[in-house]
Scaffold this active site. Sequence first.
Site, PDB file in Angstrom:
ATOM      1  N   ASP A 293      -1.759  59.011  23.250  1.00  0.00           N
ATOM      2  CA  ASP A 293      -1.759  58.292  24.351  1.00  0.00           C
ATOM      3  C   ASP A 293      -3.034  57.747  24.884  1.00  0.00           C
ATOM      4  OD1 ASP A 293      -0.277  56.419  26.347  1.00  0.00           O
ATOM      5  OD2 ASP A 293      -1.188  58.188  27.718  1.00  0.00           O
TER       6      ASP A 293
ATOM      7  N   HIS B 189      -8.043  55.138  23.205  1.00  0.00           N
ATOM      8  CA  HIS B 189      -9.429  54.509  23.412  1.00  0.00           C
ATOM      9  C   HIS B 189     -10.255  55.151  24.700  1.00  0.00           C
ATOM     10  CE1 HIS B 189      -6.393  52.086  25.237  1.00  0.00           C
ATOM     11  NE2 HIS B 189      -7.344  51.819  26.140  1.00  0.00           N
TER      12      HIS B 189
ATOM     13  N   ASP C  78       6.050  48.918  24.900  1.00  0.00           N
ATOM     14  CA  ASP C  78       5.645  48.739  25.877  1.00  0.00           C
ATOM     15  C   ASP C  78       5.229  47.001  25.688  1.00  0.00           C
ATOM     16  OD1 ASP C  78       3.660  49.000  24.191  1.00  0.00           O
ATOM     17  OD2 ASP C  78       2.327  50.297  25.449  1.00  0.00           O
TER      18      ASP C  78
END
Length: 1595
Positions: free
Chosen positions: A608, A611, A730
Site C-alpha cells: 500500500d 511510492h 479506489d
Amino acid sequence: MTKPTSLPAPGRPKLSKGIDTSFALKSDSRDEPLTPKTPADEGIDFFQSPVADGEKPLHVYELRLDPDGGPHKDRQYIRLPPAYTPYILRVSIDAGTPAARNGVFRTNFPLDGGVFGRDRFSERKLPTDFSKPIHVNLPISHAGAFLFWLEYENDQGERVRGRKGYFNIDPVLKIKARTPILDDDLRVLPPDQGAVIEDDYVNLPLDGLSILTLVSKWMGPTSEWKNFFAEAKDRGYTMIHYTPLQERGESNSPYSIRNQLRYDPTLFERPLSVEEGNARIEKVLKGAKEEHGLLSLTDVVLNHTANDSPWLLEHPEAGYSPNNTPHLTPALELDTAIIEYSESLTSRGLPTVVNSLQDVDDLMSGLNTVVKDLKLWQYYVLDVNREKESVFTLLRSEREAPWTGKDIARKTIAELAEIVRAEAKVEGLGQLASRFGAKVNSTYAASLVKAAFVELTDPVALADAWVRVVDVLNVPLYREWEEDTSVALENVKNRLKYARLDEHGPKLGDITRSNPLVETYFTRLCPTLDADPSLYSLANNGWIWNADPLQNFALLPSKAYLRREVIVWGDCVKLRYGSSPAANPWLWSYMKQYVTTLAATFDGFRIDNCHSTPLEVGTYMLDAARVVRPDLYICAELFTGSEEMDLVFVRELGINSLVRESGNGWDPKEYSRLLYRHGLGKPIGSMDGACMTSMEDIPSPTGKGPVRRAIVSPLNGSMPHALLYDLTHDNESPLDKRSAEDALSTGALVTFGYCAIGSVKGFDDLYPKLLNLVQEKRKYELSGLSAKSGISRIKRVLNELHLEMVLGGFEEGHVHQENDYIVLHRVQPSTQKGYLLVAHTAFSKGSKDRGYINPIKLRRTRARFVLGANINIPSYDVANDPTTLRGLPANLVDMPSIVVPQGLDNEGPYAEIVVPEYFPPGSVMVFETQMQEYDPSLDKFCATGAQDAFGDLSLVELNVVLYRADGEERDATGGAFGVYDVPGMDRLVYCGFEGWMHPLRHIMRYNDLGHPLCGHLRDGTWALDYVHQRLTRQDQVDVFPSLNKPARWLQERFEKIKKSVPNFMRPKYFALVVSEAYKAARRAVVEQCSDFIVSGHDFTQDLAMCSVQMYGQVKSASLDPAVSTPSLAAGLPHFTTEWARCWGRDVFISLRGLFLTTGNFEGARKHILAFASTLKHGLIPNLLDSVRTPRYNSRDSPWWMLQNIQDYVKMSPDGLSILAEHVKRRFPQDDTWVSWDDPRAYAYSSTIAEIIQEILQRHASGIHFREYNAGPNLDMQMKEEGFNIDIDVDWTTGLIFGGNKYNCGTWMDKMGESIKAGTKGIPGTPRDGAPVEITGLLKSTLTWLDRLSSRGQFPFTGVETEINDKKRHVTYKEWSDLIQESFEKCYYVPLEHYEDQQYKINTLLVNRRGIYKDVYGSGAGREWSDYQLRPNFPIAMTVAPELFNETHALQALRLADEVLRGPLGMKTLDPADLQYRPVYDNSNDSADASIAKGLNYHNGPEWGWPLGYFLQAYLYFDIRTGAGKENPMHTLHHLHKILLQPRRHIQRDSWAGLPELTNENGEYCRDSCNTQAWSASTLLDFLESVQRLGDGNVE
C-alpha cells in the site's frame, strides 16, 4: 523492450522432501529456515548432480554488459522467469574492455549458497583472458530481487565501481489444476463440468493470475467466506486480494490499522486470542487454496498506523513530532490555530456551514487574521534586538576576535550580508525549530563589522551597523515566510472548498472543534493531562501532488506540513523509521514482526502507498518476508509520475507486478495503446524465440558438476510486469467513468491481456458508484452467476480462457483499434491456435449504435464462434438497500452463434468476421482461431539441416552465400542479380545473408514487425525467391556446383512457407530460415579457421569474417589471366571488379591478418605465387588487373610481399617449402612488356627464393625505367616526369631512396586532379626519398634472410653491388647492420635541441620533437616533409623493432596516441601541421589547392589500417620499457580500450567491416570504402599478437 514473460520456464522438481523452495519456520524465529539447505544451496546441488536421463536442455539467459561494466540503459532492469528448474543467468562482458581490468563481479545473489542478505555479496574475479569472451554464470534457483556490479581498475589505477544492474526473479506460484471451460464443440460447460478443480497442482506464471479484490469488512465473518470463495472460483479467479484484515482503527478504514499483530475482531464470531486468530485465518486461506484453487494476496501497510494505535502512547518516537522533527513546530502551531479558529467561528460571527464561495472567502479572511497573529515569521528570521545586544556587549568588553578573512574594509551592507550567507554563518537558518532560532555567532559578527566599518570605533555605532546587515539577511527570510504563508492559506482554501462545498467532495458538514475547517495535520495523543504536546503531537500521513517519491515530505527541506501541501489522512499517523533499524529499533522490529507474520500466511503482498514507502524500509521488510516465504508475490500501485522512477521501486523492492488501470485509457485509441503496452505479450509472428537462441554445452556454474546442454537466449531489458485491472477498489465505477455497458467490453479486453489481471466484485456485479472504504457498512450480496450478477457469467468464461491461454503459452497477440472497436487476438506460436475477441467499447453513455468496423480478415485461418453477448441495463438507479450492496439491474443477452465464412482472393484463403447488425456499445464476441493447414513441424523444418547444407562449402563459396557486394554480384551473374532493394529502407549492401541479417538482427531481437522489411515480406514473396534463385543461376552453379545443396535447402523451406504460411507470418519464417542459414554459414567459416579464430571472442571472429567478405571470385578480376580464380578485393564497394579489385600493396598488407592468422594458408599461397610471377624491374604491380596489364608504379609493394612471404614461412605449416616453389614468369627476363598470351610470356620459371633475391638484387643495383605505355592512356592525371621510376640504395646508410615530386610510390598515393586549383599531376604526398616503412620492411627482410642463409635454408647470402666504384658482395647481415647503425641518426628527431648534433637534423625545419621522420631525404624543395608526423613509423616499429631506441620509440608512440589516433583509425597528418585537412571530399572542385579533388586524401583523414600497426608497436615497446614492463595488463587494457570503437562499428555497421578511412574524429566519409581489407587485417594482426603473448593470459 520485449516482455520477459516469453522466457520459457520448464517444470521445477521438488528439491527436498515435502518442501518445494518455501521455508518451514522454527517456532522461535521467522528468520531462520528449518531445512538445513536454502534454495541457493539446492540450486548448487542441482548443477553438481549428474545429468538425468531425458533431462531437457538448461536455459541460459545472457545479459551483455557495456564496456564500462554496467548494463545498457535499456537493460538496467531484468525480469527473469520462475526457477521451476534451476537455470543460468550469464553475465557477459567483452574481453579486453575497461571493466575487465582486474575486474571483480559482485552480487548479493548467493552465488555460493546460503541465505540471501541484501548487504552480503558474493564475488567472482574476472579472467584476464584477452582472446575469449568473459562470462559469469549465476545458478538461478529461487525468487528474489538482486543487484550486481563490476568493480575494476581505471587508467589511474584506482578501483572503480561500475553502474549497478538489477535482476528480479519471479516467484513460483502453484494452484490446483482446472478442467477446460469449453467442450470440444466450443460450448461453455456449466460450473459442475467446466473449470472443475482437480487434485494436482500446476505452476502458475504471473501472467496467469486473475485477482479479485474483496473488502473484508463487507464479507462478514470468516465463517461466511466459503461462499465468497466459491463465487470467486466460479467466476474464474485464481487469487483473492484482501484489503487489510488487521484490527481497524476508529475510522473503520481497512488501511488505518490499529494493531498490526491482531486480526480485526469482526472477522470472528467470538473473541479470539492473537494465536487463535492467526490460526483461523490460516485455516480459511488454506481451504480457499485447496478447495477452490484460490491464492491469497493482502495489503501490507508500512507507512502509517491508525491514529488510535495504543502503542503510539508507549512509542511516540514512532511518529513525527516537533520533539524529534523540530521543523514541524510551526506546522503544529498553525494546525492548532486552525482547530481553535474552527471552534470560535460562532463567536466571530462566521458561518459554521459552507454553502457558497462567499462563505469560503469569509472564513479564509478570518483565518488570515489568525495566522498573521501567530507571527510565524519569527521561526524564519534573526532577532534584530538580540543580534544588536550580543554584538554590542562583545565590542564594549573589547573581547572580539580579530578578523581573519579576506579584506572587507568598506564593503557595502549588501556585500557583507552576502559574505555571511556564503560562509554559512547563520546558525539554524531554515530549521524552523524555534522562534528566532536563526542567529549569527556574536564573535564572528563583531569581528566582521569592525573589519568592514574601519571608520567606526564606537561599539554602539558598530552594533547599529551589524543591525543593518541583519536587516538585509532577514529580507529574503521574510519573503520566504510570506510565500509559505500564502501557499498554506491557498491550500487550506482549496481543501475547504473541496471538503465542504464541491459536488464530488465529502461535504463534511458543520465546522466544529472535532470537525475543523480542514482535516487536522496532527494526531494529538494525551496520555496524561500534562503530557508534552511537542512529544505527543504526531504528524498524520497523506500524499502530495507530483511529489518526489524518494523525498520524505516529513523531513527538511520539505515544508509540506507547514505549507499545508499534504492531502492528509486524518486517521493515519505517519511512521518515522529513520534510515536503518538503529534509528528506531522498536518500530523496525515491530513492523518486521507484522510483515513476517503475513508472509507466513499469504501468498502475496500488495504494498500500500508504495511510492511513499522509504526504499530502505521496503527492502528490509520484504527481505524479511522472503526469508519466510521465498516465493512471495509482490505487487504495488505506484504514482511516481515517471516510468524511470517506477523502475527504481520495482528493481529495488523486487516488485513482481505493477497495477495498471484500464480507466487511464481516456478513449478507445489510448485504451488500445495500454492493452498493447501492458497486455500484448509478444506480437503475432514474433521471431526472438525462434531466431535468437543458440545451443551450447555449458559447464556447471559452480565449477563442479557435469557439462549440460543449454539453450542460450539474449536478454533485452524488461519493463515492469503488469497487473492490469479493469477497475480497482479506489476507482470510479464504469457508470461514472464511461458507461455501465462498458464494463462488459473493458472486462473482456482485460482478460485477453497476456499479463496478470484484476477486478473487484463491484465491477462484475455492476455497482453504480465507488464505495467508500471508511463509511460504507453494508455487506456484499452473493450473486454467484445468477441473473443479478452483472457481467459475471461472461467473466467466468473469459477468466478461465485467460488462465488456459497463459498455461498453454498463447504468448503472442495482436491489438487492432478501429473507431470504437478494439480487436484482440491471442495465439499459441507453436500450434497457431488462438482466440480472438471483438469488443465494441462504450466510452459514452446512451448510444445503441452498431458503429463501424471493417470486416476482420484472418488469412489462412479458420474461425469458430465461441460466445457473444451484449448487456441491457433497463435502469441506472439502484434501490438503496440499507444492509446489502447490490449492482445495477442488468441482463446479459447471448448472441446467436455466428458461422464465419471462408473467402479466397489473390493472397489466398481467409476467414472473414463481420460484426452483426445489432452489436451495441459494450458488446463482445469471442472466436477460436486456427491457422489452416498449419504444419506444427514447420519451425523445426526451417531450423534444421542448415549445418549439413552449408557445412561443406569452401571459403570462396561461403563468400557467395554470405556476402557479394552489388558490383561483384552483377559481374558474376552478367548483371542478372544485384543487391536487393526493400521499399522504405536503404538498399541492402550485400546479396548474401549478411545483407539480410543487418536489418534482421534488430527485427528479430526486438520483434519489430513494423519494420519496412517485414512489411515487404507481408506484401509478397519476392525476397524468398531472390535468396535461393541467385544461388541456382547456371553461371553460379557452373562455377560453384556445391551451391546446389544450400540453394536446394533454401528453396525447399521457402516453397513450404509460401504454400502454408499466411502473409503476416512470412517475416518470422523468412527470418528463421535466413538466420539459421547465416549461423550455419558463419559456423562453417569459423570451423575452417585457425584455433586463434575458433577460440576467439566475437570481435576476433567478426574481423575474421572480413577475410571471407573480401575473398571471392568474379569474372572480371583474377589471379590468372587465362582462368577465373578467387582474389582478394581491396575494399567494398569501390574495389570489387576489373582492374580496381586486386592491388599488390593492399593484398600484402592484408594477407597476414586476413589469411595467415585465420589459417587460410592456401589462399595466401596463391596470392604470393600470382604476384611473384609478375615481378618486373624488381617490382610487383600495384594494380594487378588479372595479370593482363599490371602497372608497376609502387615502390613499397615488393617489400610488403617479402614481409608476407616471411610471415607465411613462419606461420604456415611447412611454410619454408614455399621458397622452393617455381612460378612461371609473366614477363621475359629483359623486362620487355609483352601481352599475357604472347609466347614470350610465362616462358621461364623462378623459385620464390630466386624472386626474393631478384628483388633485393635489382634494388641493390638500382632501378630505373619509364612505365610501359606512359601517358594519358595509362594515367590521365600524371605529368610526364611522374612515369619515371628511379630507386637506388645509399650505401652509406643502407637506405633505399626513390621517387620524385611528380609521383607517389607508397600507399599515400593521391595524385592531384584539379585543373581549377592547379594541382593536376601534383601528388598530395609524393614521399620521395626513403619512407620510414620501406626502411623497416627492408630491414625486416634482411634480418630474416640472414637468419635463413646462416642456417642453410636460403640459397643466397647477399647482393652484388658497386660501392665507391668497386664491385663487391654485400651480405644480408652487412646491409642490415648498415641500416641498424644509421636508422636512429637519420630518422629520429630528438626531444631537446642540444641533441640535434647527434642526428641528421635541420633544426629550422623541425615542427615537432620526439618523433620519427616520415621520410628521410625528401627531394629538393620538399625537405620539410621529412619532419611531418604521420602514422607510418609504427609500421617500421612492428616489422623491425630492433631499429629503434626503446625509450625514443615509446615517446613517439605516446605522442601518436595523443595526437594522431582517432576513433577508427590514425590521422594521416599531425593536426598541428599547416597542411592538415581532415575532411576528404573527392568531388570538391574548388580553387583550394589543398583539398581540391580530394588532394588531402592522406593529409589528415583518419585511415583504419595504420591503427593495427600502432597497436602492435605500442604493445611491443610499452611492455619493454613503459608501464607494461611491470604489469603488461596495463598496456593490454589501454590498447583494448582503443578497440572499443572499431568493435562497436563492425557489430553495428551494415557492411560488417571497418572502413577505409573516416573524416575528422571518426566522422563518416562518403568517398571511403565502407569496409576495407587492410583495416580489418591489421587489427587481427594485433589480436593475434596478443594471443601469442602468453595465449592471452598475461598476469
